[in-house]
Design a protein around this motif. Structure first.
Motif, PDB file in Angstrom:
ATOM      1  N   SER A  52       0.767  -1.321   0.054  1.00 51.01           N
ATOM      2  CA  SER A  52      -0.170   0.035   0.186  1.00 51.01           C
ATOM      3  C   SER A  52       0.949   1.294   0.156  1.00 51.01           C
TER       4      SER A  52
ATOM      5  N   LEU B  93      -8.124   6.000   1.397  1.00 47.53           N
ATOM      6  CA  LEU B  93      -7.189   4.947   1.508  1.00 47.53           C
ATOM      7  C   LEU B  93      -6.115   4.889   2.513  1.00 47.53           C
TER       8      LEU B  93
ATOM      9  N   LEU C  11     -11.170  -1.264   1.885  1.00 46.07           N
ATOM     10  CA  LEU C  11      -9.958  -1.096   1.015  1.00 46.07           C
ATOM     11  C   LEU C  11      -9.946  -1.672  -0.284  1.00 46.07           C
TER      12      LEU C  11
ATOM     13  N   LYS D  48     -11.934   0.903  -2.349  1.00 44.00           N
ATOM     14  CA  LYS D  48     -11.385   2.152  -2.765  1.00 44.00           C
ATOM     15  C   LYS D  48     -10.520   1.983  -3.697  1.00 44.00           C
ATOM     16  N   VAL D  49      -9.797   0.933  -3.695  1.00 43.66           N
ATOM     17  CA  VAL D  49      -8.492   0.681  -4.705  1.00 43.66           C
ATOM     18  C   VAL D  49      -9.183   0.559  -6.191  1.00 43.66           C
TER      19      VAL D  49
END
Length: 666
Positions: free
Chosen positions: A178, A329, A366, A369-370
């Motif tokens: 990340s 994020l 997560l 959002k990615v």
């Protein structure tokens, strides 16, 4: 040079070709595939080892080579060629040297990659498929040696699988991946849609380098400032684009994600210096202010390229949306996932499974959002590529102000790594790691894992209680409390059945500080709420009556007071989830006494019951949070107090809460 050189006989050619194909199939390391012709010693060559099966396999290969040399010496005597010359180009020798090289390199490793052990297992197994190529004429043959090595590698693989990548390692990899995604995304957001050519003077666009160039005001890491870079980027940070990106870089979750332990020391330093605290609304305010300027057609100080100005309303909206998603994020990773990593790092897979009901929704958010970030940035990148990269390649006129060629190159490299490199991109790798972490922390693994821990606990308890143990440690060894009672484990069969909490645990509460091996935290019990206390008196009464009748349980001080309504406890006071000191608590009719630290005799403060107790909350089976109004005996002042106490056992915590309840605290 090829792994195997051209041989002299037809059999050697077949051996050579077959082994070469097997090596190419299983071995990826060029240093192993391209071994030179030198032969190493038949001594072990490993002073200390960590992996018993690998060093045993190494001994097998060395013994095979020694016995082979001895046979040749007996057969040819002083008239034949030396062992080194005879076997220098032999395929068997080359294969032995490959295995010895790998075994020596890994026998002392604390942890082995599963993939490498699997590859070596596959290598030996494929060799065993060709017995006709290596006919056996002696007891310690090449094929028998390979079979022995294969057995040891299989056993080693079993041990590696038992220590398979833990949730802590996966969480660490998620955080590492990340960081790559966030830093490349911020790079693209800074140089892709802007004309901030001052960035060309930055030697690196990594977050940790951008920190050095941030202005003094609101700087999150003052000790990392670089005055030369600050002067270089001073105008860039004053633009709308620059201020928005700077706010992303200054956020506490970004600092925590990229600075690690240094983030905490920087936060304390800023607090001591009285620096203003970062406001979570800063980024939102900057975006709103920038949007007002854009709507009014004021782009002079925007920092945007020409394609995103008057005619680029849609692309501007995509850029703003990408900034917001990146902020979300960064928060999920730097503020939330790092806490899960702390749990898994301290308590392993068991701890992560215990909080899986909180972890999995976070992973879902997560992933969402990615994927959203990918869609927005890919669309924005296509527009900017067409406006500047393709237009320049076709010698077409570009809208000014335009980014420099270096900015375009950096933007392209960043988004390529982050999103466009297919399965090798940061985004795809992060999504894959999130799936692996979800699988490793699945609640379905808990019954098997918990049963193993319960079995180990019961076995240890039996050993410590046995006469054989006493015989070996001697009479001077102290008497130990019954381990099964202290952990609350009664039978191995009970452990899997107690995993029901995983389906019932609430998502809104804080992750518990202490995770027990018995059955996981039941939903946090708040004794200020009637609903949570419905079954507690029965459990506490049973625990108290059972222990007191047997004489094996006592409240920390070892006994009850003469008055049955008075209870004494020794507890730990926790600060930041760490035991800070030990002190006494005493419950009397109508009051609670809290003793000085490390004391069970000197009272610090008195809490009237029930009026002084504001809140009491059992966050785990042994940890209790209390908020009350107390009179300090030394000063006579009445103060509000907040404490977190850890009791010696769940039974003591339940008894304390029951007595508090009986005295009217609701």
């Amino acid at each position: 040079m090829s792994f195997l050189q051209m041989p002299c006989s037809q059999l050697a050619v077949r051996q050579q070709d077959s082994l070469q194909a097997i090596v190419n199939k299983h071995v990826q390391d060029p240093a192993l595939r391209e071994l030179n012709s030198s032969q190493t010693s038949t001594e072990r060559g490993v002073q200390r080892w960590e992996q018993a099966h690998l060093v045993s396999a190494l001994d097998v290969v060395n013994e095979y080579q020694r016995s082979r040399r001895a046979r040749l010496s007996r057969r040819l005597g002083d008239f034949g060629p030396s062992w080194q010359r005879s076997y220098k180009k032999d395929p068997r020798t080359r294969m032995c040297e490959l295995l010895k090289s790998w075994l020596r390199a890994n026998a002392a490793c604390h942890s082995l990659p599963e993939e490498e052990v699997r590859s070596m297992c596959g290598l030996c197994r494929d060799i065993l498929n060709h017995p006709q190529l290596f006919p056996a004429r002696n007891p310690q043959s090449f094929m028998k040696s390979m079979a022995d090595v294969y057995d040891h590698l299989q056993w080693q693989l079993q041990e590696v699988l038992e220590k398979d990548r833990s949730c802590a390692e996966l969480a660490q990899r998620v955080l590492s991946m990340s960081r790559n995604l966030i830093t490349d995304t911020i790079t693209y957001l800074l140089v892709g849609p802007s004309d901030l050519k001052d960035t060309d003077g930055l030697p690196s666009m990594e977050v940790v380098k951008l920190w050095q160039s941030l202005p003094n005001e609101g700087h999150p890491m003052p000790h990392r400032k670089d005055e030369a870079l600050q002067r270089l980027m001073s105008k860039a940070w004053q633009s709308n684009v620059g201020m928005i990106i700077a706010a992303l870089l200054q956020s506490p979750w970004c600092v925590r994600l990229f600075a690690g332990a240094d983030a905490e020391s920087s936060t304390r330093l800023l607090a001591l210096e009285g620096a203003p605290v970062f406001q979570t609304s800063t980024l939102q305010n900057l975006l709103q202010e920038a949007q007002r300027h854009f709507d009014a057609g004021n782009f002079k100080a925007s920092g945007l390229v020409g394609a995103l100005r008057e005619q680029g309303q849609l692309e501007r909206a995509k850029w703003i949306q990408a900034v917001i998603i990146t902020s979300d994020l960064t928060y999920l990773l730097g503020e939330v996932l790092v806490q899960f990593h702390r749990i898994s790092d301290g308590l392993g897979d068991f701890g992560m499974i215990r909080v899986s009901t909180w972890l999995h929704p976070v992973l879902d958010a997560l992933v969402e959002k990615v994927q959203s970030l990918r869609g927005v940035l890919e669309s924005l990148n296509q527009s900017l590529d067409a406006a500047y990269v393709l237009a320049r390649a076709r010698n077409q006129k570009v809208q000014k102000p335009a980014p420099s060629k270096k900015m375009c190159f950096r933007a392209r490299e960043a988004i390529q790594r982050a999103l466009l490199a297919g399965k090798g991109s940061h985004a795809d790798q992060l999504l894959q790691l999130a799936d692996e972490l979800r699988a490793r922390s699945a609640p379905e693994r808990l019954p098997h894992l918990a049963k193993g821990l319960g079995d180990a606990t019961l076995s240890l308890s039996d050993v410590l209680d046995s006469a054989e143990f006493r015989r070996h440690v001697g009479e001077s060894f102290p008497e130990l409390p019954h381990l099964g009672d202290s952990l609350g484990v009664r039978s191995a069969e009970e452990v899997p059945a107690k995993a029901h909490w995983l389906q019932d645990a609430p998502r809104a509460v804080e992750a518990p500080t202490l995770l027990r091996l018995e059955n996981g935290p039941a939903p946090a019990k708040d004794y200020s709420d009637d609903r949570d206390h419905s079954c507690t008196p029965t459990r506490a009464s049973e625990a108290r009556s059972g222990r007191s009748e047997e004489g094996s349980w006592s409240c920390c001080s070892g006994s009850r007071t003469s008055d049955p309504s008075d209870l004494k406890f020794e507890v730990y006071r926790l600060q930041a989830e760490v035991r800070h000191d030990r002190r006494g608590l005493e419950l009397r009719p109508g009051q609670l006494l809290v003793f000085e630290k490390n004391s069970t005799s000197q009272v610090k403060c008195r809490v009237p019951l029930p009026s002084g107790m504001d809140r009491i909350h059992l966050t785990s089976d042994t940890i209790l949070e209390m908020s009350f109004t107390a009179e300090e005996l030394r000063t006579g002042q009445v103060k509000q107090k907040d404490y977190i106490f850890e009791f010696a056992s769940p039974a003591e915590a339940d008894i304390f809460c029951e007595e508090i309840w009986n005295q009217g605290v609701r």
